[in-house]
Design a protein around this motif. Structure first.
Motif, mmCIF file in Angstrom:
data_model
loop_
_atom_site.group_PDB
_atom_site.id
_atom_site.type_symbol
_atom_site.label_atom_id
_atom_site.label_comp_id
_atom_site.label_asym_id
_atom_site.label_seq_id
_atom_site.Cartn_x
_atom_site.Cartn_y
_atom_site.Cartn_z
ATOM 1 N N ALA A 170 0.827 -1.212 0.000
ATOM 2 C CA ALA A 170 0.000 0.000 0.000
ATOM 3 C C ALA A 170 0.856 1.255 0.000
ATOM 4 O O ALA A 170 0.555 2.233 -0.694
ATOM 5 N N THR A 171 1.942 1.248 0.765
ATOM 6 C CA THR A 171 2.840 2.415 0.830
ATOM 7 C C THR A 171 3.537 2.630 -0.507
ATOM 8 O O THR A 171 3.703 3.768 -0.961
ATOM 9 N N ALA A 205 1.127 4.290 -2.773
ATOM 10 C CA ALA A 205 0.927 5.696 -2.394
ATOM 11 C C ALA A 205 2.068 6.577 -2.898
ATOM 12 O O ALA A 205 1.846 7.730 -3.282
ATOM 13 N N SER A 214 -2.138 -3.289 -8.478
ATOM 14 C CA SER A 214 -2.552 -2.987 -7.114
ATOM 15 C C SER A 214 -2.120 -4.076 -6.139
ATOM 16 O O SER A 214 -1.758 -3.801 -4.995
ATOM 17 N N THR A 267 -4.533 2.851 -3.688
ATOM 18 C CA THR A 267 -4.259 3.410 -2.361
ATOM 19 C C THR A 267 -5.543 3.575 -1.564
ATOM 20 O O THR A 267 -5.607 3.224 -0.378
ATOM 21 N N TYR A 320 -6.650 0.230 -0.293
ATOM 22 C CA TYR A 320 -5.876 -0.241 0.865
ATOM 23 C C TYR A 320 -6.199 0.573 2.126
ATOM 24 O O TYR A 320 -6.176 0.039 3.240
ATOM 25 N N VAL A 369 -1.594 2.206 4.669
ATOM 26 C CA VAL A 369 -0.500 3.062 4.198
ATOM 27 C C VAL A 369 0.328 3.540 5.390
ATOM 28 O O VAL A 369 -0.176 4.249 6.269
#
Length: 243
Positions: A25-26, A29, A124, A164, A167, A183
């Motif tokens: 997720a990070t 982002a 993703s 993002t 998540y 995130v």
């Protein structure tokens, strides 16, 4: 980026169930920020087919959101196996430098929506911007390589945005430390700031250093990372059997 953020989080005592999802997720982002710069640069050079990017957009948004949700529900050992396979694929693709030949035109809107969904979903799940699929597909559809890369860069932002948000939504109820959903905010801030400082130097070096040799070194590092993730996958499967 994903294996290193995952290792950092596990060093801080976070369990494996959440650390890999937070790392993915990070990574997505960060693409929110890096893709904007790349997209502007390609647009200034006339390298973005905005009509194609718009046709891919509905599928990309749907696929990215569903991919994030699926990854959040997937058992950790299968997510590890999926990511290890992705690293192996990326390393091999970089090493052999296989380039698809232009052999057809662009499909209809329905076809582009379907392709966009697949690109968004897979990107993703692994925390990538989608270029590993978008560029070969658009090249196969007879777009010039530079235009395929530019259009892929324009597609990176919606992939990152939908993924993002997916998540954030999926991880919201876990209330993880220093995180917005899945995130991890400290890593996001550090990576974005560092990339803004170093990207111009990296771009300059890219035109000075031997590209083929660099690709071999990077492919080798990806193989090592894939072995690490594969080992973690085996450990996870063994732990589930022991239970």
């Amino acid at each position: 980026m994903v294996p290193f953020v995952d290792a950092l989080l596990r060093q801080q005592g976070l369990d494996a169930e959440h650390s890999l999802r937070m790392a993915i997720a990070t990574s997505l982002a960060t693409i929110l920020f890096t893709s904007l710069s790349s997209m502007r640069a390609h647009h200034r050079r006339g390298g973005v087919r905005w009509d194609v990017a718009k046709q891919l957009l509905p599928g990309i948004l749907l696929g990215s959101a569903l991919g994030a949700y699926w990854a959040s529900q997937l058992q950790t050992r299968w997510l590890l196996a999926w990511f290890a396979a992705f690293l192996l694929f990326s390393a091999t693709q970089m090493l052999i430098e296989r380039k698809p030949k232009a052999s057809r035109g662009l499909p209809s809107q329905g076809g582009l929506t379907l392709v966009g969904s697949l690109i968004g979903g897979l990107s993703s799940v692994v925390g990538a911007g989608g270029a590993f699929m978008t560029v070969p597909f658009l090249t196969w559809c007879s777009l010039a390589p530079a235009v395929a890369i530019g259009t892929s860069a324009a597609s990176g932002f919606p992939i990152a945005a939908a993924g993002t948000l997916g998540y954030i939504y999926s991880g919201w109820h876990h209330q993880l430390p220093h995180a917005l959903g899945y995130v991890y905010l400290p890593a996001l801030l550090i990576i974005v700031l560092a990339s803004m400082l170093t990207a111009p130097r990296g771009a300059a070096l890219a035109h000075q250093l031997p590209t083929k040799r660099l690709k071999r070194y990077f492919a080798a590092s990806l193989y090592l990372l894939s072995l690490h993730m594969l080992w973690r996958t085996i450990e996870s499967f063994n732990a589930s059997i022991a239970q």
